[in-house]
Design an enzyme around this catalytic site. Sequence first.
Site, PDB file in Angstrom:
ATOM      1  N   CYS A  77       0.835  -1.208   0.000  1.00 18.59           N
ATOM      2  CA  CYS A  77       0.000   0.000   0.000  1.00 18.59           C
ATOM      3  C   CYS A  77       0.867   1.254   0.000  1.00 18.59           C
ATOM      4  CB  CYS A  77      -0.925   0.004   1.211  1.00 18.59           C
ATOM      5  SG  CYS A  77      -1.999   1.456   1.285  1.00 18.59           S
ATOM      6  N   CYS A  83      -0.969   6.188   7.019  1.00 18.51           N
ATOM      7  CA  CYS A  83      -2.300   5.736   7.424  1.00 18.51           C
ATOM      8  C   CYS A  83      -2.172   4.941   8.722  1.00 18.51           C
ATOM      9  CB  CYS A  83      -2.884   4.859   6.318  1.00 18.51           C
ATOM     10  SG  CYS A  83      -4.401   3.993   6.763  1.00 18.51           S
ATOM     11  N   CYS A  86      -3.486  -1.215   9.095  1.00 21.88           N
ATOM     12  CA  CYS A  86      -2.567  -2.189   8.469  1.00 21.88           C
ATOM     13  C   CYS A  86      -1.128  -2.037   8.952  1.00 21.88           C
ATOM     14  CB  CYS A  86      -2.619  -2.063   6.953  1.00 21.88           C
ATOM     15  SG  CYS A  86      -4.237  -2.374   6.243  1.00 21.88           S
ATOM     16  N   CYS A 179      -7.164   1.883  -1.193  1.00 20.88           N
ATOM     17  CA  CYS A 179      -7.126   1.117   0.055  1.00 20.88           C
ATOM     18  C   CYS A 179      -7.233  -0.363  -0.293  1.00 20.88           C
ATOM     19  CB  CYS A 179      -8.277   1.535   0.972  1.00 20.88           C
ATOM     20  SG  CYS A 179      -8.350   0.570   2.497  1.00 20.88           S
ATOM     21  N   GLN A 302     -19.991  -8.780  11.561  1.00 21.59           N
ATOM     22  CA  GLN A 302     -18.545  -8.992  11.496  1.00 21.59           C
ATOM     23  C   GLN A 302     -18.009  -8.446  10.176  1.00 21.59           C
ATOM     24  OE1 GLN A 302     -16.393 -10.062  13.674  1.00 21.59           O
ATOM     25  NE2 GLN A 302     -17.531 -11.215  15.211  1.00 21.59           N
ATOM     26  N   TYR A 331     -25.363 -11.280  24.030  1.00 18.75           N
ATOM     27  CA  TYR A 331     -24.822 -10.238  23.145  1.00 18.75           C
ATOM     28  C   TYR A 331     -25.008 -10.680  21.685  1.00 18.75           C
ATOM     29  CZ  TYR A 331     -22.445  -9.367  27.624  1.00 18.75           C
ATOM     30  OH  TYR A 331     -22.152  -9.184  28.953  1.00 18.75           O
ATOM     31  N   GLU A 352     -29.837  -9.097  23.615  1.00 17.34           N
ATOM     32  CA  GLU A 352     -29.031  -7.987  23.119  1.00 17.34           C
ATOM     33  C   GLU A 352     -29.598  -6.677  23.655  1.00 17.34           C
ATOM     34  OE1 GLU A 352     -26.661  -5.427  21.615  1.00 17.34           O
ATOM     35  OE2 GLU A 352     -26.216  -7.513  21.090  1.00 17.34           O
ATOM     36  N   ASP A 401     -20.658 -13.508  23.180  1.00 18.89           N
ATOM     37  CA  ASP A 401     -19.766 -12.758  22.286  1.00 18.89           C
ATOM     38  C   ASP A 401     -19.862 -11.277  22.649  1.00 18.89           C
ATOM     39  OD1 ASP A 401     -18.183 -11.822  20.261  1.00 18.89           O
ATOM     40  OD2 ASP A 401     -19.530 -12.375  18.626  1.00 18.89           O
ATOM     41  N   CYS A 428     -13.257 -10.518  21.118  1.00 22.96           N
ATOM     42  CA  CYS A 428     -12.376  -9.702  20.270  1.00 22.96           C
ATOM     43  C   CYS A 428     -11.285  -9.047  21.106  1.00 22.96           C
ATOM     44  CB  CYS A 428     -13.192  -8.636  19.530  1.00 22.96           C
ATOM     45  SG  CYS A 428     -14.058  -7.486  20.619  1.00 22.96           S
TER      46      CYS A 428
END
Length: 471
Positions: A77, A83, A86, A179, A302, A331, A352, A401, A428
């Site tokens: 990139c 940026c 990444c 991108c 996701q 969740y 939720e 989750d 996560c």
Amino acid sequence: MGKKTTDKIIFDHIKILDAGAKGVSVAKAPDGKVIFVGNVVPGDVVDIQTFKKRKAYYEGKAIRFHEFSVDRVEPICEHFGVCGGCKWQNMKYSQQLHYKQNEVKNHLQRIGKIELPEFEPILGSEKQFFYRNKMEFGFSNSRWLTEKEIESTEDLGNRNALGFHIPKMWDKILDITKCHLQEDPSNAIRNEIRDFAIANDLEFFDPRNHEGLLRTLMIRTASTGEIMVLVQFFKDDEAKRALLLNHLLEKFPNITSLQYVINAKPNDTIYDQNIILYKGRDYILEEMEGLQFSINAKSFYQTNSAQAYELYKVARDFAGLTGNEIVYDLYTGTGTIAQFVSRNAKKVVGVESVPEAILDAKENAKRNKIMNCSFFVGDMKVVFNEAFIAQHGQPDVIITDPPRDGMHKDVVEQILRIAPKKVVYVSCNSATQARDLALMDQKYQVTRVRPVDMFPQTHHVENVVLLELRK
């Protein structure tokens, strides 16, 4: 050894030892303190100039490279290094996976301090680029300038930009040409909007003076090929708005959903705003194992569709359902995991806190003709109580989750009171997951662990853990 330059220090010939948190790498200074360095790869040998000194560590950047790591690759990139995304694009993907798995293991061992099984190998992403299904860009009338541009005496032309915020600079936008995170026509749409707006004198947002027309752009794509484009305008100018949106429809007739929002608030979040449909329908459809999920402008889904499928398969495998179980999906979001496992369960109950997400979950279940899923809205630590359990049944399996902060301690305590046979914990953030696992350790044993890479070229990683009641 170290050399002082005003209040900064330069350390010579320092070997980068490891990858640390948030995408930075780790070295050791001659005085034994840790140095966090952002523009290197483990194995590089560099001179480091510090820009921050703390009691236990330094922060710095490499200003000269003596040896390059064998794990280094050339970033593809043109925006790499400026940026904020990444950050690991200069590292072999195999090594990215190695460091992600290590981070999960370190968190679970160091924070959780619990007995762990042998980790299953991290599940890498088949696609290492162009994997995201959602991208958000900002407009600015004062784009970020490179050092070369700042030093130049030439006329730089217009300063308009459509791209990403420079890290830690809320008012600076890096203009993005290409991108590598979202498949086309994402780049083509963004570049066309920027070029058309400049050619037609449509004002880019001024974040400091809080004025202008064009504020943000969101592009969502689906594995089905459907595309959503949402333009956020700061002010209500019907003629200019129609000019841009009609041009978009003419150039990209395959846009499934074209929407906009007028937002004059101090912040640019759209979740409390009225989304207006300009053309098409107000959602796009994602598909997984024949199930369809509607994704609207405010939906959580996701962001790596293909890898989400792999993540959900790991969760379903860990749950080990036989068709006779009552499953609670905490969740649940828009109910994707709940519906994904429903074929293997007797009954699935999703909970939720976001009302719009539950409406989506119910609509998706109806679309998919799933009759054994029910969805409920409310604060997890309030709704998930004894009366709720009595009404909907004792769960055999809980799938949870939660967001990055992990589960509320009251939710953890309720799981311990209910004591389902199995808990599948999708996270996560393995640091908060480790904290929660420690709270559950007296009653539950961790029997399986498998990290899943959802975000190649970044330090982020998901992790799935199976907990089973101790015998």
